[in-house]
Design an enzyme around this catalytic site. Structure first.
Site, PDB file in Angstrom:
ATOM      1  N   SER A  76     -11.633 -10.941 -93.067  1.00  0.00           N
ATOM      2  CA  SER A  76     -12.880 -12.098 -93.080  1.00  0.00           C
ATOM      3  C   SER A  76     -13.351 -11.383 -91.654  1.00  0.00           C
ATOM      4  O   SER A  76     -12.547 -10.770 -90.343  1.00  0.00           O
ATOM      5  CB  SER A  76     -11.781 -12.944 -92.616  1.00  0.00           C
ATOM      6  N   GLY A  92     -15.906 -15.320 -80.770  1.00  0.00           N
ATOM      7  CA  GLY A  92     -15.451 -16.633 -81.044  1.00  0.00           C
ATOM      8  C   GLY A  92     -15.482 -17.373 -82.098  1.00  0.00           C
ATOM      9  O   GLY A  92     -16.466 -18.279 -82.094  1.00  0.00           O
ATOM     10  N   CYS A 143      -6.817 -16.473 -84.332  1.00  0.00           N
ATOM     11  CA  CYS A 143      -7.814 -15.874 -83.636  1.00  0.00           C
ATOM     12  C   CYS A 143      -7.026 -15.469 -82.230  1.00  0.00           C
ATOM     13  O   CYS A 143      -7.005 -16.623 -82.149  1.00  0.00           O
ATOM     14  CB  CYS A 143      -9.074 -16.494 -84.167  1.00  0.00           C
ATOM     15  N   GLY A 157      -9.350  -1.466 -85.989  1.00  0.00           N
ATOM     16  CA  GLY A 157     -10.167  -0.118 -86.162  1.00  0.00           C
ATOM     17  C   GLY A 157      -9.476   0.910 -85.792  1.00  0.00           C
ATOM     18  O   GLY A 157      -7.826   0.425 -85.956  1.00  0.00           O
ATOM     19  N   GLY A 188      -5.703  -3.889 -90.661  1.00  0.00           N
ATOM     20  CA  GLY A 188      -5.317  -2.939 -89.742  1.00  0.00           C
ATOM     21  C   GLY A 188      -6.074  -1.438 -89.524  1.00  0.00           C
ATOM     22  O   GLY A 188      -4.418  -0.584 -89.575  1.00  0.00           O
TER      23      GLY A 188
END
Ligand SMILES: Cc1cc2nc3c(=O)[nH]c(=O)nc-3n(C[C@H](O)[C@H](O)[C@H](O)COP(=O)(O)OP(=O)(O)OC[C@H]3O[C@@H](n4cnc5c(N)ncnc54)[C@H](O)[C@@H]3O)c2cc1C
Ligand SMILES: Cc1cc2nc3c(=O)[nH]c(=O)nc-3n(C[C@H](O)[C@H](O)[C@H](O)COP(=O)(O)O)c2cc1C
Ligand code: FES
Lengths: 314, 259
Positions: A21, A72, A130, A217, A243
């Site tokens: 996502s 955000g 998030c 990353g 991940g």
């Protein structure tokens, strides 16, 4: 030909590679570059009830082997998604999973119900993790009871797979995975970004407008792998590993650690075809290693340390 | 049409102190790039640095595309080390370039430092069709790169070449002295310069398009990492990579600047 199919609840993925996502837009942005039908599935950017502008710049920073983001949850909102983006996604021959973000329990339910009326969505991934929004976000993801509550509220609203996306920013991720499983989740996604920060030493200011953000990353791969290993030991539902997966070799590590499928995130920014390349790589690896089905790799980690390799040259 | 191609490097030229022009072969990009568009380049095969690096299309010669850059950090150091025949991995041409089909007669091209980058291709697109006056500004004369441009005036901070002062003052002075028919400003450079230019353009009621820089990860609209704040638009932010990098200066709010 090895069988590369895996199943997540009632969903059959043609291969274990999904796009994470927020890292593949809504799919149509890259249609000139990538054949989305070659992926195991596409997970949308987090959808919220109302469109969201997202945070002020600066929203991204490159770090050693990683990136920090504080986007955000900028997104066009669930209604615009249904009107403008879903028609394209529907045409693709792959699984489409809508990722949902919300700041209240009711809002999660409302977004899911709106999507439930539409054709073309095969499952839901619930973002309770998030780090970059004020309300909801991490507060949900770092509270086991809250995760259970969200899952219980959403469960009766759909028969499609419900996947809870966990944050790694907790001490024992296994507890959170178990909470989701007990409350009726079909799978868990593991993991969202790690809280991180970067400072400009000339100006003495944080490099992100929100001071801290989410690290993703290659830099997070070993951390994420450990979380996937821990979570997959704790539950019987599938774990989707995420991940720092940049290459097919990375993907195989996650499968061995216990992931049933994997998601490719940041790698899409460097190469939008990364997911397809990783899917091809997994298939070739199985072929070359005489593995009949990719499912044989899931959790096939041999955790007993074998010292013979080391000693062979000593 | 955006392409993802591996392109052989055909030239590496040092054109100033730490200023490099690299050419690489890509017939498709050469044929389709518009002035103001950019390329997002993977500088080596590793993930260090992680992100691609964005560069304006500087020039196009037959099947060759050129970029110009200053050596800053890891990305540009990797690029400058390229040998002829080695390849670069390029996504492009990306973004919206300058609008050249509107009703203006004189193009005022303004480049600050390596903001000169998109001007040669723009000159090529306008040459013979519009009047062109080009204004280049830099700290010193070594940093002025005048190639492939027309009708150039220069400004340097140290007065080593041309007018002493900023390129915006140079343009302002020019407009005081010259009658310019139906002008339009096209500019690229640091934000402070573009902001000052926007004020000048507003004061003199001249349309003005500027090419902006933001940090970019993907360059193709999927990361949402490159917002540009807009004045009175439907949305608060536009993506620099997709809806820009060229914007009408009166529609944007520069970071730390109020309109
Ligand atoms: C649309 C677009 C077009 C661009 N076109 C050009 C171009 O034609 N020529 C060109 O030279 N550059 C251009 N840039 C900027 C270019 O992308 C950076 O110079 C490059 O990313 C630096 O990479 P690096 O790895 O060498 O430096 P980094 O390691 O990323 O940075 C090293 C140092 O350089 C400074 N730096 C980084 N980026 C910039 C920047 N954009 N401006 C000023 N200082 C910076 C940083 O503060 C840092 O201290 C463009 C950027 C965008 C967004
Ligand atoms: C720019 C960016 C935006 C993201 N947006 C979302 C999002 O909207 N919803 C979500 O659940 N995860 C989001 N993520 C997290 C990723 O889906 C993924 O969990 C994380 O990046 C770790 O994987 P990676 O290292 O492969 O990128 C985002 C990540 C990045 C880098
Ligand atoms: S750089 Fe990714 S959206 Fe613009």
């Amino acid at each position: 030909m090895p069988n590369t199919e895996v199943t997540i609840g009632s969903l059959k993925l043609k291969n274990p590679v999904l796009t994470a996502s927020g890292t593949f837009g809504y799919g149509d942005e890259v249609k000139e570059l990538v054949d989305g039908s070659k992926l195991g599935g596409i997970i949308t950017k987090s959808l919220s009830l109302k469109p969201r502008d997202g945070n002020a710049p600066n929203r991204i920073v490159e770090t050693s082997g990683g990136m920090l983001n504080s986007i955000g949850l900028a997104n066009i909102g669930v209604r615009a998604f249904i009107e403008q983006k879903l028609p394209y996604l529907r045409e693709l021959d792959t699984v489409i999973i809508a990722n949902i973000a919300a700041s209240t329990l009711d809002e999660y339910c409302e977004v899911l119900s709106l999507l439930e009326h539409e054709n073309g969505i095969d499952g839901y991934e619930i973002n309770v993790s998030c780090p970059n929004v004020k309300e909801g976000g991490l507060n949900f993801g770092t509270n086991c009871d809250m995760i259970a509550e969200i899952t219980r509220r959403l469960r009766p609203l759909t028969t499609k797979p419900l996947i809870i996306k966990l944050t790694p920013n907790v001490t024992h991720i296994a507890d959170f995975a178990r909470s989701a499983e007990l409350a009726g989740a079909d799978a868990i996604s593991c993991v969202n970004t790690f809280v991180g920060m970067a400072i400009d030493i000339r100006t003495k200011k944080p490099k992100l407008s929100t001071v801290t953000g989410g690290l993703s990353g290659p830099a997070i791969k070993p951390l994420a792998l450990a979380k996937v290993y821990e979570a997959s030991q704790a539950v019987n539902i599938p774990v989707i590993g995420i991940g720092g997966i940049m290459t097919w070799e990375d993907a195989i590590e996650f499968l061995l650690a216990g992931a049933t499928a994997i998601q490719v995130g940041t790698a899409n920014f460097i190469d939008p075809t990364a997911g397809v390349k990783i899917a091809d790589g997994i298939k070739s690896y199985c072929e070359k290693s005489n593995i009949a089905s990719v499912t044989e790799l899931i959790g096939a980690l041999d955790a007993k340390r074998d010292n013979s390799i080391l000693s062979s040259w000593l | 049409m955006m392409l993802h191609t591996i392109c052989p490097v055909t030239s590496v030229e040092h054109v100033g102190p730490n200023i490099i022009v690299i050419g690489f072969r890509s017939p498709e990009i050469a044929a389709s790039a518009n002035a103001g568009q950019f390329l997002n380049i993977k500088v080596n095969e590793t993930f260090q640095p992680l992100f691609r690096r964005p560069f304006s299309v500087y020039h196009v010669e037959e099947e060759t595309v050129k970029i110009i850059f200053q050596v800053f950090g890891l990305g540009t150091q990797s690029l400058v080390a390229k040998q002829l025949g080695e390849s670069v991995d390029v996504l492009g041409p990306l973004g919206h370039g300058f609008r050249v089909d509107d009703n203006f007669e004189t193009a005022l091209l303004v480049g600050g430092g390596l903001g000169v980058a998109p001007l040669p291709l723009l000159t090529r697109q306008l040459s013979g069709k519009k009047n062109i006056a080009t204004f280049l500004g830099a700290r010193t004369k070594e940093q002025i790169v005048p190639s492939f441009l027309e009708n150039i005036q220069t400004a340097t901070d140290d007065a080593s070449l041309g007018f002493k002062g900023t390129v915006v003052s140079l343009l302002d002075n020019y407009l005081k002295v010259h009658q310019v028919r139906k002008p339009k400003i096209f500019a690229c450079g640091p934000n402070v310069m573009l902001n000052a230019l926007g004020e000048l353009a507003q004061r003199r009621n001249i349309p003005c398009e500027v090419s902006l820089e933001t940090t970019m990860a993907c360059g193709i609209g999927i990361c949402q990492g490159c917002p540009v704040e807009r004045v009175q638009q439907e949305k608060k932010y536009s993506l620099c990579c997709k809806e820009g990098p060229v914007f009408d200066v009166q529609t944007i709010i520069f970071p730390n600047a109020q309109h």
